[in-house]
Scaffold this motif. Structure first.
Motif, PDB file in Angstrom:
ATOM      1  N   VAL A  62      -7.002  55.643 -63.848  1.00 24.87           N
ATOM      2  CA  VAL A  62      -8.019  54.690 -64.302  1.00 24.87           C
ATOM      3  C   VAL A  62      -7.673  54.781 -65.931  1.00 24.87           C
ATOM      4  O   VAL A  62      -7.932  53.512 -66.636  1.00 24.87           O
ATOM      5  N   LEU A 109     -16.479  44.189 -61.341  1.00 22.78           N
ATOM      6  CA  LEU A 109     -16.375  45.649 -61.285  1.00 22.78           C
ATOM      7  C   LEU A 109     -17.863  46.170 -60.394  1.00 22.78           C
ATOM      8  O   LEU A 109     -17.581  47.082 -59.599  1.00 22.78           O
ATOM      9  N   GLY A 112     -18.033  45.213 -56.950  1.00 28.13           N
ATOM     10  CA  GLY A 112     -17.161  45.491 -56.056  1.00 28.13           C
ATOM     11  C   GLY A 112     -15.986  44.336 -55.690  1.00 28.13           C
ATOM     12  O   GLY A 112     -15.319  44.489 -54.854  1.00 28.13           O
ATOM     13  N   VAL A 114     -13.728  43.281 -57.435  1.00 34.08           N
ATOM     14  CA  VAL A 114     -12.489  43.738 -57.933  1.00 34.08           C
ATOM     15  C   VAL A 114     -12.431  45.106 -58.202  1.00 34.08           C
ATOM     16  O   VAL A 114     -13.424  45.686 -58.726  1.00 34.08           O
ATOM     17  N   PRO A 115     -11.547  45.989 -57.618  1.00 31.33           N
ATOM     18  CA  PRO A 115     -11.740  47.490 -57.737  1.00 31.33           C
ATOM     19  C   PRO A 115     -11.411  47.994 -59.132  1.00 31.33           C
ATOM     20  O   PRO A 115     -10.545  47.390 -59.699  1.00 31.33           O
ATOM     21  N   VAL A 116     -12.108  49.144 -59.626  1.00 28.51           N
ATOM     22  CA  VAL A 116     -11.290  49.805 -60.828  1.00 28.51           C
ATOM     23  C   VAL A 116      -9.853  50.133 -60.683  1.00 28.51           C
ATOM     24  O   VAL A 116      -9.083  50.015 -61.514  1.00 28.51           O
ATOM     25  N   LYS A 117      -9.811  50.890 -59.484  1.00 29.22           N
ATOM     26  CA  LYS A 117      -8.461  51.217 -59.173  1.00 29.22           C
ATOM     27  C   LYS A 117      -7.614  50.154 -58.594  1.00 29.22           C
ATOM     28  O   LYS A 117      -7.813  49.443 -57.875  1.00 29.22           O
ATOM     29  N   GLY A 118      -6.365  50.190 -59.093  1.00 29.85           N
ATOM     30  CA  GLY A 118      -5.403  49.179 -58.265  1.00 29.85           C
ATOM     31  C   GLY A 118      -4.955  48.157 -59.266  1.00 29.85           C
ATOM     32  O   GLY A 118      -5.582  47.971 -60.440  1.00 29.85           O
ATOM     33  N   LEU A 121      -7.250  44.594 -61.071  1.00 34.21           N
ATOM     34  CA  LEU A 121      -7.940  44.207 -62.270  1.00 34.21           C
ATOM     35  C   LEU A 121      -7.114  43.691 -63.536  1.00 34.21           C
ATOM     36  O   LEU A 121      -7.756  42.993 -64.355  1.00 34.21           O
TER      37      LEU A 121
END
Length: 270
Positions: A62, A109, A112, A114-118, A121
């Protein structure tokens, strides 16, 4: 694979870039524009190559992902600022870009979507920053050009007692609003004239047409929101004389505090 990365790919790209620069040069579409276009194409190749290597590394944590997004934002501010004005107020373009992008990304974010991880983003934020950059440049340049070209009208409005901000708004508002047209036209013609990148990318990635359409619809609506905020903030900065091309000399003498304000202040005092 849609486009194989091989020698033929490189040759075709080089020919297309040379053709674009050649047309600009032959048609005399601005001094130095042909060279600028050629350099932009080469920079795009280098930058995309670097991003292709870095992005896979950045999305593993992150902090690295957020740092990558900050770099994207900083480059956008620098690019937009230098397009709008050559003086020290260019950094204020950070406000319209940030004001448009940050709330939308935060909403994505928090909900939810779009996830923070992955990796999701990065492209979504990049699209939004790019849209805010374009709107900021177009609105800023058009507003300042209009103020310069219609300086007499601005000074006349100030001379009859109209507040400086209101006088500039009357002249610059419609010109700045033109920056919204590309986004509006894209939304109006999507699916009829063009199939935008997000839609095509989703299809190539194996998503269903319905999923691809939903993603593209979200991107278009989010872009319109981002660009509307960016244009509104740019217009406010210009109307208050914060973002300008001419030195602000009147404010130190208790004048108008903005470009074109000195003579208007004197006119009011006459």
């Amino acid at each position: 694979m849609l486009l194989p990365v091989n020698v033929t790919f490189g040759i075709v790209l080089a020919v297309l870039l040379a053709a674009a620069a050649g047309v600009v040069a032959v048609a005399h579409l601005g001094p130095g524009r042909a060279r600028e276009m050629a350099v932009a194409g080469l920079r795009a190749a280098v930058q995309l190559g670097a991003v292709s290597l870095v992005i896979g590394w950045a999305v593993r944590s992150v902090p690295l992902l957020l740092a990558f997004l900050v770099v994207m934002y900083a480059v956008a501010v620098r690019t937009a600022g230098r397009r709008v004005t050559p003086n020290g107020t260019w950094w204020l373009t950070a406000l319209p870009i940030g004001a448009g992008v940050v709330p939308v990304v935060a909403a994505l974010l928090l909900t939810g979507l779009v996830p923070v991880k992955g990796i999701a983003l990065v492209p979504v934020t990049g699209i939004l920053i790019g849209g805010a950059l374009t709107a900021t440049v177009l609105a800023g340049r058009r507003a300042l050009d209009e103020l310069a070209g219609r300086r007499g009208e601005v000074e006349a409005a100030m001379a009859i007692g109209l507040p400086d901000r209101e006088a500039r708004l009357e002249v610059a508002r419609d010109a700045a609003a033109d920056a919204l047209l590309p986004g509006l036209d894209q939304a109006r013609t999507v699916g009829l004239v063009t199939l935008p990148g997000a839609f095509v990318g989703m299809l190539l990635g194996g998503a269903s047409p319905l999923q691809a359409g939903a993603v593209q619809l979200f991107v278009l609506v989010a872009l319109m929101a981002v660009q509307a905020v960016a244009v509104a903030v740019v217009l406010e900065l210009v109307s208050r004389g914060r973002l300008h091309r001419e030195p602000v000399a009147a404010s130190a003498r208790g004048g108008t505090g903005g470009p074109d304000g000195g003579s208007a202040g004197r006119a009011r005092g006459a």
